[in-house]
Design a protein around this motif. Structure first.
Motif, PDB file in Angstrom:
ATOM      1  N   THR A  95       5.064   1.320 -12.207  1.00 15.01           N
ATOM      2  CA  THR A  95       5.633   1.692 -10.908  1.00 15.01           C
ATOM      3  C   THR A  95       4.617   2.445 -10.071  1.00 15.01           C
ATOM      4  O   THR A  95       4.512   2.241  -8.852  1.00 15.01           O
ATOM      5  CB  THR A  95       6.899   2.548 -11.106  1.00 15.01           C
ATOM      6  N   GLY A  96       3.838   3.318 -10.711  1.00 11.94           N
ATOM      7  CA  GLY A  96       2.770   4.007  -9.989  1.00 11.94           C
ATOM      8  C   GLY A  96       1.774   3.038  -9.389  1.00 11.94           C
ATOM      9  O   GLY A  96       1.305   3.215  -8.252  1.00 11.94           O
ATOM     10  N   LEU A  97       1.457   1.985 -10.118  1.00 12.83           N
ATOM     11  CA  LEU A  97       0.515   0.979  -9.612  1.00 12.83           C
ATOM     12  C   LEU A  97       1.106   0.214  -8.430  1.00 12.83           C
ATOM     13  O   LEU A  97       0.396  -0.141  -7.489  1.00 12.83           O
ATOM     14  CB  LEU A  97       0.131   0.016 -10.744  1.00 12.83           C
ATOM     15  N   PHE A  98       2.425  -0.066  -8.465  1.00  8.40           N
ATOM     16  CA  PHE A  98       3.068  -0.698  -7.310  1.00  8.40           C
ATOM     17  C   PHE A  98       2.935   0.183  -6.073  1.00  8.40           C
ATOM     18  O   PHE A  98       2.606  -0.283  -4.979  1.00  8.40           O
ATOM     19  CB  PHE A  98       4.555  -0.934  -7.590  1.00  8.40           C
ATOM     20  N   ILE A  99       3.204   1.464  -6.245  1.00  7.39           N
ATOM     21  CA  ILE A  99       3.140   2.397  -5.117  1.00  7.39           C
ATOM     22  C   ILE A  99       1.737   2.410  -4.516  1.00  7.39           C
ATOM     23  O   ILE A  99       1.554   2.319  -3.296  1.00  7.39           O
ATOM     24  CB  ILE A  99       3.542   3.817  -5.577  1.00  7.39           C
ATOM     25  N   ILE A 100       0.743   2.522  -5.371  1.00 11.34           N
ATOM     26  CA  ILE A 100      -0.643   2.628  -4.913  1.00 11.34           C
ATOM     27  C   ILE A 100      -1.103   1.332  -4.254  1.00 11.34           C
ATOM     28  O   ILE A 100      -1.665   1.334  -3.147  1.00 11.34           O
ATOM     29  CB  ILE A 100      -1.566   2.988  -6.094  1.00 11.34           C
ATOM     30  N   SER A 101      -0.858   0.205  -4.910  1.00 10.81           N
ATOM     31  CA  SER A 101      -1.386  -1.064  -4.408  1.00 10.81           C
ATOM     32  C   SER A 101      -0.709  -1.489  -3.111  1.00 10.81           C
ATOM     33  O   SER A 101      -1.372  -1.978  -2.183  1.00 10.81           O
ATOM     34  CB  SER A 101      -1.238  -2.154  -5.473  1.00 10.81           C
ATOM     35  N   GLN A 102       0.615  -1.302  -3.015  1.00  6.45           N
ATOM     36  CA  GLN A 102       1.298  -1.710  -1.791  1.00  6.45           C
ATOM     37  C   GLN A 102       0.906  -0.839  -0.601  1.00  6.45           C
ATOM     38  O   GLN A 102       0.726  -1.345   0.510  1.00  6.45           O
ATOM     39  CB  GLN A 102       2.807  -1.660  -2.003  1.00  6.45           C
ATOM     40  N   SER A 103       0.772   0.467  -0.821  1.00  5.99           N
ATOM     41  CA  SER A 103       0.366   1.315   0.299  1.00  5.99           C
ATOM     42  C   SER A 103      -1.065   0.986   0.729  1.00  5.99           C
ATOM     43  O   SER A 103      -1.389   1.014   1.919  1.00  5.99           O
ATOM     44  CB  SER A 103       0.478   2.792  -0.095  1.00  5.99           C
ATOM     45  N   TRP A 104      -1.923   0.643  -0.217  1.00  3.97           N
ATOM     46  CA  TRP A 104      -3.302   0.271   0.094  1.00  3.97           C
ATOM     47  C   TRP A 104      -3.337  -1.037   0.881  1.00  3.97           C
ATOM     48  O   TRP A 104      -4.056  -1.172   1.879  1.00  3.97           O
ATOM     49  CB  TRP A 104      -4.088   0.145  -1.217  1.00  3.97           C
ATOM     50  N   LEU A 105      -2.543  -2.018   0.440  1.00  5.67           N
ATOM     51  CA  LEU A 105      -2.484  -3.290   1.165  1.00  5.67           C
ATOM     52  C   LEU A 105      -1.961  -3.108   2.583  1.00  5.67           C
ATOM     53  O   LEU A 105      -2.486  -3.695   3.535  1.00  5.67           O
ATOM     54  CB  LEU A 105      -1.600  -4.278   0.404  1.00  5.67           C
ATOM     55  N   ASN A 106      -0.906  -2.307   2.723  1.00  3.18           N
ATOM     56  CA  ASN A 106      -0.352  -2.066   4.056  1.00  3.18           C
ATOM     57  C   ASN A 106      -1.374  -1.433   4.984  1.00  3.18           C
ATOM     58  O   ASN A 106      -1.449  -1.753   6.177  1.00  3.18           O
ATOM     59  CB  ASN A 106       0.887  -1.173   3.955  1.00  3.18           C
ATOM     60  N   ASP A 107      -2.172  -0.519   4.448  1.00  2.00           N
ATOM     61  CA  ASP A 107      -3.176   0.150   5.260  1.00  2.00           C
ATOM     62  C   ASP A 107      -4.321  -0.788   5.616  1.00  2.00           C
ATOM     63  O   ASP A 107      -4.883  -0.710   6.708  1.00  2.00           O
ATOM     64  CB  ASP A 107      -3.720   1.370   4.503  1.00  2.00           C
ATOM     65  N   ALA A 108      -4.663  -1.711   4.706  1.00  2.00           N
ATOM     66  CA  ALA A 108      -5.829  -2.577   4.917  1.00  2.00           C
ATOM     67  C   ALA A 108      -5.527  -3.756   5.844  1.00  2.00           C
ATOM     68  O   ALA A 108      -6.449  -4.358   6.393  1.00  2.00           O
ATOM     69  CB  ALA A 108      -6.330  -3.096   3.569  1.00  2.00           C
ATOM     70  N   CYS A 109      -4.241  -4.106   6.007  1.00  2.00           N
ATOM     71  CA  CYS A 109      -3.875  -5.323   6.738  1.00  2.00           C
ATOM     72  C   CYS A 109      -3.588  -5.028   8.205  1.00  2.00           C
ATOM     73  O   CYS A 109      -2.953  -4.026   8.541  1.00  2.00           O
ATOM     74  CB  CYS A 109      -2.634  -5.955   6.109  1.00  2.00           C
ATOM     75  N   GLU A 110      -4.005  -5.944   9.044  1.00  2.00           N
ATOM     76  CA  GLU A 110      -3.615  -5.898  10.445  1.00  2.00           C
ATOM     77  C   GLU A 110      -2.167  -6.360  10.587  1.00  2.00           C
ATOM     78  O   GLU A 110      -1.647  -7.103   9.742  1.00  2.00           O
ATOM     79  CB  GLU A 110      -4.527  -6.818  11.272  1.00  2.00           C
ATOM     80  N   ASN A 111      -1.515  -5.914  11.636  1.00  2.00           N
ATOM     81  CA  ASN A 111      -0.097  -6.207  11.811  1.00  2.00           C
ATOM     82  C   ASN A 111       0.209  -7.701  11.797  1.00  2.00           C
ATOM     83  O   ASN A 111       1.224  -8.129  11.244  1.00  2.00           O
ATOM     84  CB  ASN A 111       0.412  -5.606  13.129  1.00  2.00           C
TER      85      ASN A 111
END
Length: 412
Positions: A95-111
């Motif tokens: 679950t910690g990895l889900f939190i980290i990876s999804q927030s990282w992806l959201n930050d890295a992606c353009e809208n």
């Protein structure tokens, strides 16, 4: 995360099969499912603190190390109580990895392409779980080959994150849990997320236990886990597209009915009719995934943007609580009602949710289609965790809107 999912799917198939072949009762495998959900709930509360302390990349490495440690414990031999503790550690790390990876992806992606990236993330993860389960048929059970193979994939997963030159997101702000506010925003979404947590863990965690207890081989269990995931294509995609064209609550009722019928058929079908059982489980999986994603979309339709962080974190906690409570109850009932008890529980849970949504349809007007957002393909097996490590500026954190989320019951 796709590499980690292969190892996860492999262990989902391996643990019930190995415990069954070693002569342990099915409730031991159920206890491992329950402990994994408990570890996940703890991660919801702790991961944000870890990311604020060391950053996304180091936190990802630490959580992956916890995954490796948990599987290493399993490789020591078939010790059920030790395995229950190991799965709790795994649930925390996953679950910690889900939190980290999804927030990282959201930050890295353009809208303009974030939605497609997140959808691909979910799809790859779920398919990889199925592939990991299918891999079990090619590996021996009489030594540590299976857990060591899972460790191999987890170790590979460290490499792209350790060597990346991609900038990590800023540290996250504190999360906000506001049950009363989220209830006023969307009772259907909130209860749907609670139902989806229990239904997902009952199905994905106890279906392998049921099939292993019925005497099927490791190859059959692995094949079942692999084929179950294709219910997403057969059920979730059509229902998700339909929910963009009509009141999402009506689609949720349809998904609930499909779950109810699938669980009822699964309970009545002879376990010896393996192919029919797998087809039923695949349809059931697609309907469960539909409730998760459509309930989330419905809640976002009802909320103003300033409530998204509070909404996401609160609904994840609801998902995690149900994912802990329902497997614990099923595990306690297995000695009395047998391994099919998860199907009975799913029938009851699906029926109660359908009745609740029908009640809400008569109590509240639908969201106008022009005000509804676009349905996003997500999976109940990969909880929506990104907001638990989402960065918020100091200005936002001290704004009147932020205070209102913390202290008031929510929007009208």
């Amino acid at each position: 995360m796709t590499l980690l999912a292969v190892g996860n799917g492999l262990l989902f198939a391996y643990i019930p099969v190995q415990l069954s072949e070693s002569g342990y009762p099915p409730w031991m495998a159920g206890a491992a499912v329950t402990s994994m959900a408990g570890g996940g709930l703890l991660a919801c509360l702790i991961t944000g603190l870890a990311v604020r302390r060391v950053g996304h990349a180091r936190a990802f490495g630490a959580m992956t190390a916890c995954v490796i440690l948990s599987v290493l414990i399993i490789s020591l031999g078939t010790f059920p109580l030790l395995w229950v503790g190991a799965r709790a550690l795994y649930g925390f790390a996953a679950t910690g990895l889900f939190i980290i990876s999804q927030s990282w992806l959201n930050d890295a992606c353009e809208n303009e392409w974030r939605g497609r990236v997140i959808a691909l993330f979910y799809m790859l993860y779920v398919v990889a779980i199925g592939c990991g389960g299918f891999l079990l048929r090619f590996l021996p059970l009489d030594d540590a080959t299976v857990p060591l193979t899972s460790i191999f994939f987890a170790t590979l997963a460290l490499l792209p994150v350790s060597l990346t030159r991609l900038a990590t997101p800023p540290p996250p702000a504190s999360i906000t849990i506001a049950v009363s506010a989220v209830w006023k925003i969307s009772p259907v979404g909130f209860v749907g997320m609670f139902a989806a947590g229990g239904l997902t863990m009952l199905l994905q965690g106890f279906a392998p236990i049921y099939v292993a207890d019925a005497g099927y081989s490791k190859a059959d269990v692995g094949l079942m886990i692999f084929l179950m995931q294709f219910g997403l294509l057969a059920v979730q995609y059509p229902l998700g597209a339909l929910s963009d064209k009509m009141d999402r609550r009506h689609v949720l009722i349809a998904a609930g009915i499909i779950m109810l019928l699938s669980a009822s058929l699964g309970y009545s079908v002879d376990p010896a009719r393996f192919i029919w059982l797998v087809i039923i489980l695949a349809i059931w999986t697609g309907a469960t995934e539909s409730v998760f994603s459509i309930a989330n979309a419905h809640a976002n339709d009802r909320a103003d943007p300033e409530y998204y962080v509070s909404l996401s974190s609160t609904m994840l906690v609801a998902w995690s609580l149900s994912a802990l409570i329902m497997p614990a109850l099923a595990t306690s009932l297995i000695p009395v009602l047998g391994t099919r008890v998860f199907m009975l529980m799913s029938v009851i849970l699906a029926a109660l949710y359908c009745l609740f949504v029908i009640y809400r349809v008569f109590r509240r007007e639908p969201t106008p289609l022009e005000h509804a957002g676009h349905y996003q393909q997500v999976s109940a097996q990969v909880p929506l965790t990104s907001e638990l490590a989402a960065p918020v500026s100091e200005e936002d954190a001290s704004s009147p809107e932020s205070d209102m989320i913390r202290n008031q019951p929510g929007p009208r």
